[in-house]
Design a protein around this motif. Structure first.
Motif, PDB file in Angstrom:
ATOM      1  N   TRP A 195       6.843   0.002  -3.037  1.00  0.00           N
ATOM      2  CA  TRP A 195       5.543  -0.016  -2.363  1.00  0.00           C
ATOM      3  C   TRP A 195       5.600  -0.737  -1.008  1.00  0.00           C
ATOM      4  O   TRP A 195       4.583  -0.906  -0.353  1.00  0.00           O
ATOM      5  CB  TRP A 195       4.502  -0.687  -3.256  1.00  0.00           C
ATOM      6  CG  TRP A 195       4.162   0.115  -4.470  1.00  0.00           C
ATOM      7  CD1 TRP A 195       3.114   0.973  -4.636  1.00  0.00           C
ATOM      8  CD2 TRP A 195       4.885   0.155  -5.706  1.00  0.00           C
ATOM      9  NE1 TRP A 195       3.135   1.540  -5.882  1.00  0.00           N
ATOM     10  CE2 TRP A 195       4.208   1.056  -6.566  1.00  0.00           C
ATOM     11  CE3 TRP A 195       6.029  -0.489  -6.180  1.00  0.00           C
ATOM     12  CZ2 TRP A 195       4.647   1.339  -7.860  1.00  0.00           C
ATOM     13  CZ3 TRP A 195       6.472  -0.210  -7.460  1.00  0.00           C
ATOM     14  CH2 TRP A 195       5.788   0.702  -8.293  1.00  0.00           C
ATOM     15  N   GLN A 198       3.823   0.499   2.263  1.00  0.00           N
ATOM     16  CA  GLN A 198       2.372   0.646   2.307  1.00  0.00           C
ATOM     17  C   GLN A 198       1.654  -0.532   2.952  1.00  0.00           C
ATOM     18  O   GLN A 198       0.431  -0.486   3.154  1.00  0.00           O
ATOM     19  CB  GLN A 198       1.838   0.860   0.880  1.00  0.00           C
ATOM     20  CG  GLN A 198       2.374   2.120   0.211  1.00  0.00           C
ATOM     21  CD  GLN A 198       1.866   2.303  -1.204  1.00  0.00           C
ATOM     22  OE1 GLN A 198       1.135   1.458  -1.726  1.00  0.00           O
ATOM     23  NE2 GLN A 198       2.247   3.403  -1.844  1.00  0.00           N
ATOM     24  N   LYS A 200       0.254  -2.888   5.724  1.00  0.00           N
ATOM     25  CA  LYS A 200      -0.120  -2.810   7.134  1.00  0.00           C
ATOM     26  C   LYS A 200       0.091  -4.166   7.802  1.00  0.00           C
ATOM     27  O   LYS A 200       0.086  -5.190   7.120  1.00  0.00           O
ATOM     28  CB  LYS A 200      -1.584  -2.365   7.253  1.00  0.00           C
ATOM     29  CG  LYS A 200      -1.845  -0.979   6.680  1.00  0.00           C
ATOM     30  CD  LYS A 200      -3.313  -0.604   6.815  1.00  0.00           C
ATOM     31  CE  LYS A 200      -3.568   0.797   6.248  1.00  0.00           C
ATOM     32  NZ  LYS A 200      -4.987   1.170   6.359  1.00  0.00           N
TER      33      LYS A 200
END
Length: 366
Positions: A195, A198, A200
Motif C-alpha cells: 500500500w 497510496q 500522498k
C-alpha cells in the motif's frame, strides 16, 4: 499536541522491527497501522530465511548475508523482551534447483543419492539436490513478538485507520494525517508494503503481488506432535524446509506444514482459489507422498510488496524528513533485521552499515 521523533506508516515486520530498533537510539516512535499490526504480508508469509537462494538479487547479497547472520541474536533479544518465541528453526533446507543453478552461501553442499534419504527419508523426488544452512521462523509469531517487544520499549501505536498523506510544512515532512487524526513527527517512514504507493503527496512505487499458501496437518489433531508410525528413525514427517522450482514445504515445530506459494499479479485481491489450494497440496505430495494423507487445515493469500526493478526501496526521499523502507517483495522476513539496523542509522544521522544507493527511492525519478 504530542510530537514523536519518528512516525512509521505500516506495522508489518519491517515497520515493527524498525520501531523496535529506533528505540535503541532513544527516538520516540509511533507506528500508524491501517488495521492491526503484522496482519498483512507478515501474517501470510512462509518465513524462510533463504539467504542461499541463487535467485536472490546480486545487489542485495551483502545485506542478505548480514541479515541471516543477525537472525539468532535478533530472535534471542525478541524472546527476552516479548517472552515469546518466533520458532526459529535451524535444521536447514533441502533444495532442488532448476537448470544448473547452485547456491550462494558458505556451508552449502551437494547431496549424494545416498545422503538425501538419510536426511529426509520420505522425499520421493530425485535429482541434483543441495543442503543449505538456512533457518526459518514462524512469521505470525515473529510479528506478535515484535509488537510486544516494541510496546515493551514504549513504542506507541495508532491502529484502525490508514495514513492518507504525509503532512508537509516549510518544505519538509512534519507528520501524517489519517481520516481521524494528525500525528506530528520530526521524521516519517513509509513502511506500508503493498500500500506504500497510496500515500500522498507521493508514496513509494510498490505494487501488490499475490501469494496463496496452504497449511496441512495430520488427520487427527492429537497426532500433531507425534512421530509417524513406521517412519524411519521415528522422526517427524518432515524436518527440513524443502524447496523445488514448483513448491516449498516448511515444517513448523508444532506439527503444521506450510505449502507455497503462488506468484500472481492480481491487484489487491486476496481471494483463495480452491483449485490452487488443491494444486499446491498435490505438488507437495509429489515431493513427499505422505503429505497427500494430511488434511488441509487452512489456506490464505497475502500481498507481497513488489517494486518496479525487484529491489527494496530504502532511504531518504526527495522530501526532507520523509523516508521509505518497503518493496521487499518475497524477502521481508529475511531482510527485517538488517533493514531495521541500516534504516535506523540513516534516520538518526549515523553512518550507514551498507551503501543504500542501489535501493534509493530517488532512482525512480531519474
Amino acid at each position: 499536541m504530542k510530537t514523536w521523533d519518528v512516525v512509521i506508516i505500516g506495522g508489518g515486520v519491517i515497520g515493527l522491527a524498525l520501531a523496535w530498533h529506533l528505540r535503541q537510539f532513544g527516538a520516540t516512535v509511533l507506528v500508524v497501522e491501517k488495521g492491526e499490526p503484522a496482519r498483512e504480508a507478515t501474517h501470510a508469509a512462509g518465513g524462510m530465511i533463504a539467504h542461499c537462494d541463487p535467485h536472490n538479487p546480486p545487489e542485495l547479497a551483502a545485506m542478505i548475508a548480514a541479515s541471516a547472520r543477525m537472525y539468532p541474536e535478533f530472535v534471542r533479544e525478541l524472546r527476552d523482551e516479548a517472552f515469546e518465541s518466533p520458532d526459529l528453526r535451524d535444521a536447514g533446507t533441502i533444495a532442488f534447483f532448476a537448470g544448473d543453478a547452485s547456491p550462494r552461501c558458505d556451508g552449502a553442499r551437494a547431496l549424494g543419492d545416498a545422503e538425501l534419504p538419510n536426511l529426509e527419508p520420505l522425499i520421493a523426488l530425485r535429482g541434483p539436490a543441495y543442503y543449505l544452512p538456512e533457518c526459518s521462523v514462524d512469521p505470525r509469531k515473529l510479528g506478535s513478538a515484535l509488537e510486544k517487544a516494541a510496546r515493551h520499549r514504549s513504542v506507541d501505536f495508532a491502529t484502525g485507520s490508514p495514513v492518507a498523506e504525509v503532512a508537509v510544512l516549510g518544505g519538509r515532512a512534519t507528520g501524517v494525517r489519517t481520516a481521524k487524526s494528525f500525528y506530528a513527527a520530526g521524521a516519517v517512514v513509509n513502511c506500508a508494503g503493498a500500500w506504500a504507493a497510496q500515500i500522498k503527496p507521493f508514496g513509494a512505487p510498490t505494487r501488490p503481488v499475490k501469494g496463496q499458501m496452504v497449511c496441512v496437518v495430520p488427520p487427527h489433531p492429537s497426532e500433531a506432535q507425534k512421530t509417524w508410525v513406521g517412519h524411519p528413525r521415528h522422526r517427524p514427517l518432515v524436518q527440513h524446509t524443502i524447496r523445488t522450482p514448483e513448491i516449498y514445504i516448511i515444517p513448523r515445530s508444532d506439527g503444521r506444514i506450510l505449502l507455497g506459494a503462488t506468484v500472481e499479479e492480481a491487484g489487491f485481491d486476496k481471494h483463495v482459489d480452491a483449485a490452487t489450494v488443491q494444486h499446491l497440496h498435490q505438488a507437495a505430495a509429489k515431493v513427499v507422498p505422505e503429505i497427500a494423507h494430511l488434511r488441509i487445515h487452512d489456506a490464505w493469500a497475502g500481498l507481497r510488496p513488489g517494486s518496479p526493478d525487484g529491489l527494496p526501496i530504502l532511504g531518504a526521499t526527495s522530501l526532507p524528513g520523509y523516508f521509505a523502507a518497503t518493496g521487499h517483495y518475497r524477502d521481508g522476513i529475511l531482510l527485517a533485521p538488517v533493514t531495521a539496523q541500516v534504516m535506523a542509522q540513516v534516520i538518526t544521522g549515523q553512518p550507514a552499515s551498507f551503501d543504500l544507493a542501489p535501493f534509493s527511492p530517488l532512482r525512480f525519478s531519474r
